[in-house]
Write a protein that holds these residues in place. Structure first.
Motif, PDB file in Angstrom:
ATOM      1  N   ALA A 293       0.934  -1.269  -0.177  1.00  0.00           N
ATOM      2  CA  ALA A 293      -0.083   0.057  -0.071  1.00  0.00           C
ATOM      3  C   ALA A 293       0.979   1.326   0.012  1.00  0.00           C
ATOM      4  N   VAL A 294       2.062   1.255   0.581  1.00  0.00           N
ATOM      5  CA  VAL A 294       2.887   2.358   0.758  1.00  0.00           C
ATOM      6  C   VAL A 294       3.423   2.579  -0.502  1.00  0.00           C
ATOM      7  N   ILE A 295       4.000   1.600  -1.285  1.00  0.00           N
ATOM      8  CA  ILE A 295       4.518   1.788  -2.451  1.00  0.00           C
ATOM      9  C   ILE A 295       3.516   2.152  -3.584  1.00  0.00           C
ATOM     10  N   VAL A 296       2.443   1.643  -3.721  1.00  0.00           N
ATOM     11  CA  VAL A 296       1.158   1.965  -4.536  1.00  0.00           C
ATOM     12  C   VAL A 296       1.027   3.752  -4.366  1.00  0.00           C
ATOM     13  N   GLU A 297       0.825   4.222  -2.969  1.00  0.00           N
ATOM     14  CA  GLU A 297       0.780   5.474  -2.708  1.00  0.00           C
ATOM     15  C   GLU A 297       1.536   6.355  -3.298  1.00  0.00           C
ATOM     16  N   PHE A 298       3.010   5.688  -2.771  1.00  0.00           N
ATOM     17  CA  PHE A 298       4.059   6.646  -3.591  1.00  0.00           C
ATOM     18  C   PHE A 298       4.143   6.719  -4.940  1.00  0.00           C
ATOM     19  N   PHE A 299       4.101   5.636  -5.639  1.00  0.00           N
ATOM     20  CA  PHE A 299       4.213   5.811  -7.094  1.00  0.00           C
ATOM     21  C   PHE A 299       2.998   6.738  -7.678  1.00  0.00           C
ATOM     22  N   GLY A 300       1.807   6.503  -7.183  1.00  0.00           N
ATOM     23  CA  GLY A 300       0.398   7.137  -7.385  1.00  0.00           C
ATOM     24  C   GLY A 300       0.817   8.643  -7.202  1.00  0.00           C
ATOM     25  N   GLY A 301       1.575   9.152  -5.955  1.00  0.00           N
ATOM     26  CA  GLY A 301       1.634  10.402  -5.744  1.00  0.00           C
ATOM     27  C   GLY A 301       2.660  11.014  -6.662  1.00  0.00           C
ATOM     28  N   LEU A 302       3.691  10.265  -7.244  1.00  0.00           N
ATOM     29  CA  LEU A 302       4.578  10.874  -8.211  1.00  0.00           C
ATOM     30  C   LEU A 302       4.052  10.821  -9.507  1.00  0.00           C
ATOM     31  N   LEU A 303       2.966  10.131 -10.037  1.00  0.00           N
ATOM     32  CA  LEU A 303       2.274  10.279 -11.243  1.00  0.00           C
ATOM     33  C   LEU A 303       1.522  11.520 -11.040  1.00  0.00           C
ATOM     34  N   PHE A 304       0.758  11.660  -9.938  1.00  0.00           N
ATOM     35  CA  PHE A 304      -0.074  12.965  -9.852  1.00  0.00           C
ATOM     36  C   PHE A 304       0.577  14.230 -10.030  1.00  0.00           C
ATOM     37  N   LEU A 305       1.796  14.308  -9.434  1.00  0.00           N
ATOM     38  CA  LEU A 305       2.661  15.272  -9.650  1.00  0.00           C
ATOM     39  C   LEU A 305       3.222  15.398 -11.266  1.00  0.00           C
ATOM     40  N   ALA A 306       3.512  14.420 -11.706  1.00  0.00           N
ATOM     41  CA  ALA A 306       3.860  14.388 -13.063  1.00  0.00           C
ATOM     42  C   ALA A 306       2.813  15.014 -13.880  1.00  0.00           C
ATOM     43  N   LEU A 307       1.576  14.456 -13.715  1.00  0.00           N
ATOM     44  CA  LEU A 307       0.317  15.043 -14.694  1.00  0.00           C
ATOM     45  C   LEU A 307       0.271  16.283 -14.340  1.00  0.00           C
ATOM     46  N   VAL A 308       0.314  16.904 -13.143  1.00  0.00           N
ATOM     47  CA  VAL A 308       0.089  18.273 -12.750  1.00  0.00           C
ATOM     48  C   VAL A 308       0.838  19.187 -13.628  1.00  0.00           C
ATOM     49  N   LEU A 309       2.505  18.762 -13.548  1.00  0.00           N
ATOM     50  CA  LEU A 309       3.321  19.453 -14.112  1.00  0.00           C
ATOM     51  C   LEU A 309       3.500  19.274 -15.537  1.00  0.00           C
ATOM     52  N   LYS A 310       2.800  18.377 -16.137  1.00  0.00           N
ATOM     53  CA  LYS A 310       2.615  18.377 -17.594  1.00  0.00           C
ATOM     54  C   LYS A 310       1.517  19.018 -18.156  1.00  0.00           C
TER      55      LYS A 310
END
Length: 314
Positions: A293-310
């Motif tokens: 769960a911690v790993i999924v949330e970590f990579f999901g958060g990174l994806l969210f930031l990447a989508l926002v920046l994009k």
């Protein structure tokens, strides 16, 4: 070509299922397989539910950065666990029968979501911005209330709340799965039945109305399905805020089409694959128990930031 990509996703999931069930299988095989099958069913159901719900939520809100957790599902779940531990104590909480607890949590999550949707959208069923903002505010309030209640718990009870606030697939009762599976299948079937209308809704409210789709009624019906799917998944295993964002984004990238008859199953398959493959790696290969769960949330958060920046640079 698109059906072939769905077939590849299905094949990858089937491979992950086989590896999860049979890798390192030792005697007593029947007992171990029964335990693994129960956990596998929970992984598949949660991943499929959250993935499908996120695709529909992003469609009705016309925002590919959002997940259903933003309207307070996760915060309400944490508040429920905190309230139960505070009122019953650690021993009383541990002694709760799993089936009634699951049913009560599912009913509370679904009912609260429908009350929120009905209250916010009763005058304007197309005001999704108000819905999202209200959900965020209620989520913050519930997190704050849960945090206040946790401060008056003793350390052992606080540890119980902390453990219950993270998603876990250990110890899922087979009867809970027997209840959740028909609900999931019915909601998924209704979601696919609504897929043509969701294709039109994705064009925007004005375009949908001009094409004869009652956008407000469709949004309310879709939000009801989302409530059921997310409530069942959260009550079964716990909150995973960014799993849906991962599943929806990777599923859409895999099939490269915008039809919901393809997007919904692709996201469901991807969500299930993420959980099954991740649990296999951490549990079978690395010997870990509670990292997924911690790993999924970590990579999901990174994806969210990447989508926002994009989006900002696009």
């Amino acid at each position: 070509m698109t059906l072939r990509r769905l077939g590849l996703l299905s094949a990858a999931l089937a491979l992950g299922v086989a590896l999860f069930l049979f890798w390192g299988l030792r005697a007593p095989q029947g007992f171990i397989l029964s335990l693994r099958s129960t956990k596998l069913a929970a992984l598949l159901l949660v991943g499929g539910s959250v993935g499908a719900a996120t695709v529909m939520f992003q469609t009705v809100t016309t925002n590919r950065l959002l997940t259903p957790g933003i309207v307070g599902f996760d915060s309400l779940f944490v508040l429920l666990q905190t309230t139960l531990v505070l009122t019953l104590g650690g021993a009383g909480y541990a002694g709760l029968p799993p089936i009634p607890k699951f049913l009560i949590e599912t009913a509370c999550l679904t009912g609260a979501a429908m009350l929120l949707f009905g209250w916010v959208l009763r005058r304007d069923a197309d005001d999704m911005t108000k819905l999202v903002l209200t959900g965020v505010i209620f989520g913050v309030l519930m997190r704050g209330l849960a945090g206040f209640m946790q401060r008056i718990l003793d350390p052992s009870e606080f540890a119980i709340v902390q453990q219950a606030s993270f998603a876990t697939f250990a110890g899922v009762d087979p009867l809970m799965l027997a209840i959740a599976l028909p609900v999931f299948l019915a909601a998924l079937a209704l979601s696919l039945w609504l897929a043509p209308a969701l294709d039109v809704a994705a064009l925007g409210r004005t375009a949908a109305l001009s094409l004869g789709v009652d956008h407000g009624r469709l949004a309310l019906a879709t939000l009801g399905l989302i409530s059921v799917l997310v409530a069942v998944a959260t009550a079964l295993a716990g909150p995973m805020t960014f799993l849906g964002l991962l599943a929806a984004s990777l599923g859409a990238a895999a099939i490269r089409r915008h039809e919901h008859r393809l997007l919904i199953p692709a996201a469901a398959l991807t969500g299930a694959l993420i959980l099954v493959a991740g649990q296999f790696v951490f549990e079978r290969l690395l010997g870990l128990q509670s990292t997924l769960a911690v790993i999924v949330e970590f990579f999901g958060g990174l994806l969210f930031l990447a989508l926002v920046l994009k989006r900002r640079t696009g």
